[in-house]
Scaffold this motif. Sequence first.
Motif, short mmCIF file in Angstrom:
data_model
loop_
_atom_site.label_atom_id
_atom_site.label_comp_id
_atom_site.label_asym_id
_atom_site.label_seq_id
_atom_site.Cartn_x
_atom_site.Cartn_y
_atom_site.Cartn_z
N THR A 12 16.35 51.82 -25.26
CA THR A 12 15.47 51.03 -25.12
C THR A 12 15.70 49.82 -26.45
O THR A 12 15.50 50.30 -27.52
N SER A 32 20.36 55.57 -26.97
CA SER A 32 21.00 56.30 -25.85
C SER A 32 20.27 57.68 -25.59
O SER A 32 21.00 58.54 -25.95
N THR A 69 23.97 42.53 -22.11
CA THR A 69 23.62 43.61 -21.29
C THR A 69 24.07 45.22 -22.10
O THR A 69 25.83 44.94 -22.22
N THR A 82 20.86 48.26 -19.42
CA THR A 82 19.60 47.68 -19.91
C THR A 82 20.49 46.20 -20.39
O THR A 82 21.15 46.48 -20.79
#
Length: 278
Positions: A12, A32, A69, A82
Amino acid sequence: MTVDRTPPTVATVRGNRTVDEDTAVAFDGTNSTDGVGVANYSWVFGDGATATGETVSHAFADPGTYTVTLTATDVAGNANATNLTVTVEDVPENTGGGGFRPLPDTTDPTADAGRDRTVTTGTAFSFDGTNSTDDVEITAYLWDVDGDGATELTGPEPTYRFQNSGTYDVTLTVSDRNGNTDSDDVAVVVEPADGTGSDGGSDGESDDDGSGPGDGDGSDESDTDGGTEVDADDGASEDGTDDSETGGGADDGSPGFGVAVALVGVVLGTAVVRRSAR
């Protein structure tokens, strides 16, 4: 053999943010995760730029809103992505000494000199450039009234009086604080004021009422000449007293003339008596 079909869990990335233009922004995807391992981190910044790596930085050159992105891919080729939103703001440029100015503005303003007008000589009226526009601010309104290329008036609504009749093409030039300019023309028809001629109303009135030197003096001279002529006719030319005609007034009926006649008669009578006695 077990095939890995589980995509990584993308970190995130710190949420939506607002930054200044031309300022480096750090992006971090190290959180990640994947069951086997993340093999690639791919970043797309929404302004045409891209980057790879767990952590990257990027500076946005222009103000605006961008979608960034991050795509994480594991060794098996499974991928997940994400997004976050970055708002980039325009920042004043430091001019040194603590002063700031906006970054260069290359957009021209739009000049509007107003509608065509019809006015009369000597009458004050106002031009109207208030409908001129600019994306930032108009800082100067310059009016060329007589077409000579020079500025006679300034401001959005200057007042002017035309002293001579005719048609004038008046030019308004507006400029903004970055020196961008635009021009617009307005036609002004100037008509003579009522009751005036090309030389002004006073001369015309003098000609019409006969009070000028020629008309007034003419009537006076006519009367004076007539009197002079009458005096001349009633004077020496008719009364017979001129010495050139009478020899000094012998026929004016004076007593001396009668005495002379009587004496002549006595002399003639004596002569007749003497001749009879002989």
